[in-house]
Enzyme design. Structure first.
Site, PDB file in Angstrom:
ATOM      1  N   GLU A 171      -9.690   3.653   0.156  1.00 34.95           N
ATOM      2  CA  GLU A 171      -9.807   3.985   1.581  1.00 34.95           C
ATOM      3  C   GLU A 171      -8.774   5.022   2.032  1.00 34.95           C
ATOM      4  OE1 GLU A 171      -9.336  -0.141   2.666  1.00 34.95           O
ATOM      5  OE2 GLU A 171      -7.379   0.222   3.543  1.00 34.95           O
TER       6      GLU A 171
ATOM      7  N   GLU B  55       0.825  -1.215   0.000  1.00 34.52           N
ATOM      8  CA  GLU B  55       0.000   0.000   0.000  1.00 34.52           C
ATOM      9  C   GLU B  55       0.852   1.256   0.000  1.00 34.52           C
ATOM     10  OE1 GLU B  55      -3.265  -0.384   2.775  1.00 34.52           O
ATOM     11  OE2 GLU B  55      -3.565  -2.467   2.198  1.00 34.52           O
TER      12      GLU B  55
ATOM     13  N   HIS C 268     -17.386 -11.078   5.713  1.00 36.83           N
ATOM     14  CA  HIS C 268     -16.129 -10.388   6.008  1.00 36.83           C
ATOM     15  C   HIS C 268     -15.389 -11.103   7.132  1.00 36.83           C
ATOM     16  CE1 HIS C 268     -13.639  -6.896   7.630  1.00 36.83           C
ATOM     17  NE2 HIS C 268     -13.124  -7.227   6.475  1.00 36.83           N
ATOM     18  N   HIS C 269     -14.129 -11.434   6.865  1.00 41.92           N
ATOM     19  CA  HIS C 269     -13.258 -12.052   7.868  1.00 41.92           C
ATOM     20  C   HIS C 269     -12.012 -11.194   8.028  1.00 41.92           C
ATOM     21  CE1 HIS C 269     -14.938 -16.343   6.800  1.00 41.92           C
ATOM     22  NE2 HIS C 269     -15.816 -15.621   7.487  1.00 41.92           N
TER      23      HIS C 269
ATOM     24  N   HIS D 282      -7.782  -8.695   1.265  1.00 35.35           N
ATOM     25  CA  HIS D 282      -7.102  -7.423   1.511  1.00 35.35           C
ATOM     26  C   HIS D 282      -5.831  -7.703   2.304  1.00 35.35           C
ATOM     27  CE1 HIS D 282     -10.063  -4.090   0.394  1.00 35.35           C
ATOM     28  NE2 HIS D 282     -10.383  -5.183  -0.261  1.00 35.35           N
TER      29      HIS D 282
ATOM     30  N   GLU E 273      -6.900  -6.602  -2.737  1.00 35.86           N
ATOM     31  CA  GLU E 273      -6.468  -5.221  -2.590  1.00 35.86           C
ATOM     32  C   GLU E 273      -4.996  -5.227  -3.036  1.00 35.86           C
ATOM     33  OE1 GLU E 273      -7.068  -1.875   0.859  1.00 35.86           O
ATOM     34  OE2 GLU E 273      -5.974  -3.666   1.380  1.00 35.86           O
TER      35      GLU E 273
HETATM   36  C1  NOJ Z   1      -8.345  -2.962   5.722  1.00 35.45           C
HETATM   37  C2  NOJ Z   1      -9.126  -3.164   4.491  1.00 35.45           C
HETATM   38  O1  NOJ Z   1      -8.382  -2.756   3.371  1.00 35.45           O
HETATM   39  C3  NOJ Z   1     -10.405  -2.378   4.614  1.00 35.45           C
HETATM   40  O2  NOJ Z   1     -11.125  -2.450   3.408  1.00 35.45           O
HETATM   41  C4  NOJ Z   1     -11.199  -2.901   5.773  1.00 35.45           C
HETATM   42  O3  NOJ Z   1     -12.334  -2.110   5.940  1.00 35.45           O
HETATM   43  C5  NOJ Z   1     -10.387  -2.866   7.046  1.00 35.45           C
HETATM   44  N1  NOJ Z   1      -9.117  -3.459   6.853  1.00 35.45           N
HETATM   45  C6  NOJ Z   1     -11.099  -3.593   8.173  1.00 35.45           C
HETATM   46  O4  NOJ Z   1     -11.056  -4.964   7.942  1.00 35.45           O
HETATM   47 CA    CA Z   2      -5.900  -2.096   3.244  1.00 32.94          CA
END
Ligand code: NOJ
Ligand code: CA
Length: 705
Positions: free
Chosen positions: A498, A178, A403-404, A473, A492
């Site tokens: 974000e 990132e 979501h995990h 991610h 990701e």
């Molecule tokens: C990082 C992820 O990139 C993001 O999309 C997510 O909302 C947060 N972690 C929480 O899991």
């Molecule tokens: Ca991230």
């Protein structure tokens, strides 16, 4: 025969033998067109080495190959060529979902076997596959008496570049991708200057190295990109940079816990080391080299996963409107809120809903040292009725995306995998977003090392058994394994949208995505989460914003490929905005994709035909500079009229000064139409092209009339 001649023949033989000791005649393999050529040889020390030319020009000068081991001598010089085999392949295979239905896999292969001349006689094969759009090579270690369990301390694969190319690079971070991409000559790459980014929960940059894909442009205008394919049970590769000699050398991600790079048992093969070559920037995107170097589909029918657009109880957390944890009193993942998103999705042709913060444990998410056992992936918070949300979604035709968040405690996740996926299977949920924020537990392991590569693979293989598709991610980078494991749908692995919500460095600059399209995107699908309409993020984040126009947010649905595409903004910011129509219409699964123009870091225009329909969609994005781009619609089938809806930047639009200024125009086009797209600074254009109805033919004018 005079004696003299005999003598000179003898002398010649000695000379030839001496030359042989120095440098044996090279083996060669060329691409089907003959333009890209590899020579494989033994250098003066008997070390395997290769060179690459394109159209007769040297792209990679003599570059040696080898390994260092623990408690064993390195594999370097003193080798002999003991075998060689050439072959070719020309096949077409089908992607179950993707940018392109049919993919041509056409290459020439050279496999050369090298063996040590000393008593150990250790041996390996180097296999080169040379395509018209690039090449891949890997090491293959067969079973042998003097090489069994090996501890690899490093792989020494060189790429001796022949000029101070312009590079689009990011630091060789063992823990995260990132970072922003930087534009610089090889001589100016300075990965250490990227240490200590305030917004990264994990980051480790031990060498002046770059992550891959790394893309370059030569002085002759050729485009190169280096990456890897089929990364399994091995560390990710970074490339260490010598600023003076332009030598790039593999630097594998290590384990500080085990003090090694990789543990292997022969027989094994390494991932493919890849180099894409193209005469234009767009060719890099159209290339399928990375996928082609992967094995065919192991899962068979994966039609239980369907590409989809999705919304999420997600952006509102990043904006701070709500929170993942319930104790905050602003819990986002409530049954009621989920219903609101489902209603919105159902009304707007969006098939999925992601809900984050649904399971207990988020009070201990960030900043906690001991993150083992915090999440169990099956226990919802009391204000979230998981089964009811699934039921309501089904009623409305909206599928839940699980979501995990593992909080980088992969051992906890490993223990829970079967339970977690069994729950999903029971509820008929076919997709999960995973996350790995933070430093890996156990200490000394990194996100991109062999230990984690194996974890990510275990997750995707276990998920497949439960008919679950994975969007990871903080992942390991994509190396094209979706060909083999088509349930690894997206990742990701870049600075996503974000960062615009909370980064303290101004967010993703306008040139970010025009670089990403030619770098990170070459690896595979990106869960970038486009579609922010409330560009200035008011009232939630007065100090942050998205650094593009709204029209560019639309264009991203076409430009940035993923089989799951989020409409990331809050329903209230879409309401009554006519631009939402593009998100309703746009496809997510493609018959074919064409890059119409582009320059790395500047702009790119892509047209894609939706699979199973004759609809086309076009997206064009630019960096901070405005541009007029001439675009020919000759990709459309000849003689057929299309109703085009163009979502373009308004006359004074600007990513910072006037980002939501856009126009919508409708007109008739066909394959002979030539258009001019005007993109504002940080802007874009999106266009849907639907077969014209009788009514369109009556009511719409031709483009430009
Ligand atoms: C990082 C992820 O990139 C993001 O999309 C997510 O909302 C947060 N972690 C929480 O899991
Ligand atoms: Ca991230």
């Amino acid at each position: 025969m005079p004696r003299k001649t005999t003598f000179s023949l003898f002398a010649l033989a000695i000379l030839a033998f001496a030359a042989c000791r120095q440098e044996q005649p090279a083996l060669e393999v060329s691409s089907p067109s003959g333009k890209l050529k590899v020579e494989l040889l033994l250098d003066g020390k008997g070390q395997p080495a290769y060179l690459v030319t394109y159209d007769g020009k040297l792209l990679v000068d003599t570059s040696t190959l080898g390994f260092e081991f623990k408690d064993a001598s390195p594999l370097a010089g003193g080798m002999e060529l003991t075998g060689q085999a050439s072959s070719s392949k020309n096949e077409t295979w089908e992607m179950p979902w993707g940018e392109q239905r049919e993919v041509v896999n056409h290459y020439n292969e050279l496999a050369a076997t090298f063996q040590e001349s000393d008593e150990l006689k250790r041996t390996y094969r180097i296999v080169f596959r040379v395509y018209d759009d690039g090449l891949g090579f890997r090491y293959e270690f067969p079973e042998q008496p003097n090489l069994k369990d090996v501890i690899i301390m490093d792989e020494n694969t060189q790429f001796q570049l022949t000029g101070d190319h312009t590079c689009w690079w990011q630091p060789g971070d063992w823990d995260i991708y990132e970072h922003l991409y930087n534009t610089a000559r090889i001589s100016d790459i300075d990965a250490f200057s990227k240490r200590g980014h305030p917004n990264l929960a994990q980051s480790f940059i031990p060498e002046n190295a770059v992550n891959t894909p790394v893309t370059m442009k030569t002085a002759d205008g050729l485009y190169l990109s280096f990456h890897e394919a089929a990364l399994y049970d091995y560390p990710g590769m970074t490339l260490k940079v010598d600023n003076n000699t332009f030598l790039l050398q593999s630097e594998l991600v290590g384990s500080d816990r085990l003090k090694l790079k990789a543990e292997k048992t022969v027989p094994f093969e390494t991932p493919w080391r890849t180099m894409q070559v193209s005469e234009n920037a767009g060719g890099l995107i159209e290339s399928h080299l990375i996928l082609n170097l992967n094995e065919p589909n192991k899962l068979g029918d994966v039609s239980w996963f369907q590409p989809t657009k999705y919304v999420g109880i997600w952006w509102e957390m990043h904006l701070g409107k709500s929170s993942w944890d319930m104790a905050s009193g602003r819990h986002g993942a409530t049954t009621e809120n989920a219903r609101r998103y489902i209603d919105f999705a159902a009304a707007n042709n969006i098939g999925g809903l992601l809900v984050e913060g649904w399971n207990t444990g988020w009070e201990h998410w960030i900043g906690f040292e001991d993150r083992e056992g915090v999440f169990d992936f099956v226990t919802p918070y009391p204000d979230y009725d998981l089964e009811e949300v699934v039921r309501y979604g089904k009623e409305k035709g909206v599928a839940l995306i699980m979501h995990h968040e593992t909080s980088a405690a992969p051992r906890t996740y490993d223990q829970q995998l079967d339970t977690a996926f069994a729950l999903m299977q029971k509820l008929g949920i076919h997709a999960v977003k995973t996350g790995y924020v933070g430093k890996i537990i156990p200490k000394g392991e990194y996100h991109h090392g062999q230990w984690m590569v194996n974890h990510y693979q275990r997750v995707v293989e276990t998920a497949a058994r439960y008919q679950v598709a994975v969007n990871a991610h903080e992942p390991i980078k994509d190396t094209g394994i979706r060909r083999t494991w088509p349930n690894f749908i997206s990742r990701e692995g870049l600075r996503g949208q974000e960062f615009n919500a909370w980064a303290t460095d101004g967010g993703n600059p306008p040139e970010h995505l025009p670089i990403i399209a030619f770098t990170r995107m070459l690896a595979g699908p990106i869960d970038y989460t486009p579609g922010i309409f409330n560009i200035k993020l008011d009232p939630y984040k007065p100090d942050n914003q998205v650094n593009t126009t709204l029209a560019q947010q639309l264009a991203l649905y076409v430009v940035i490929y993923s089989p799951i595409q989020m409409a990331a903004d809050l329903p209230e910011f879409y309401d009554n905005n006519p631009a939402l129509q593009f998100i309703r219409d746009v496809g997510v699964n493609w018959e074919t994709s064409k890059v119409l123009n582009g320059e790395v870091g500047d702009f790119v225009t892509i047209a894609r035909q939706e699979r199973g329909t004759d609809k086309w969609f076009l997206g064009s994005i630019t960096d901070e500079n405005s541009r007029n781009l001439a675009v020919k619609l000759d990709f459309l089938p000849a003689g057929k009229k299309y109703a085009a809806t163009l979502y373009a930047d308004g006359a004074d639009a600007h990513w910072n000064d006037d980002p939501v200024n856009f126009t919508i125009q409708k007109f008739l086009v066909d394959s002979a139409t030539e258009m001019e797209l005007r993109l504002a600074p940080g802007g874009g254009a999106a266009m849907s092209l639907l077969p014209a109805t009788e009514e369109d033919l009556q009511s719409l004018k031709a483009y430009g009339e």
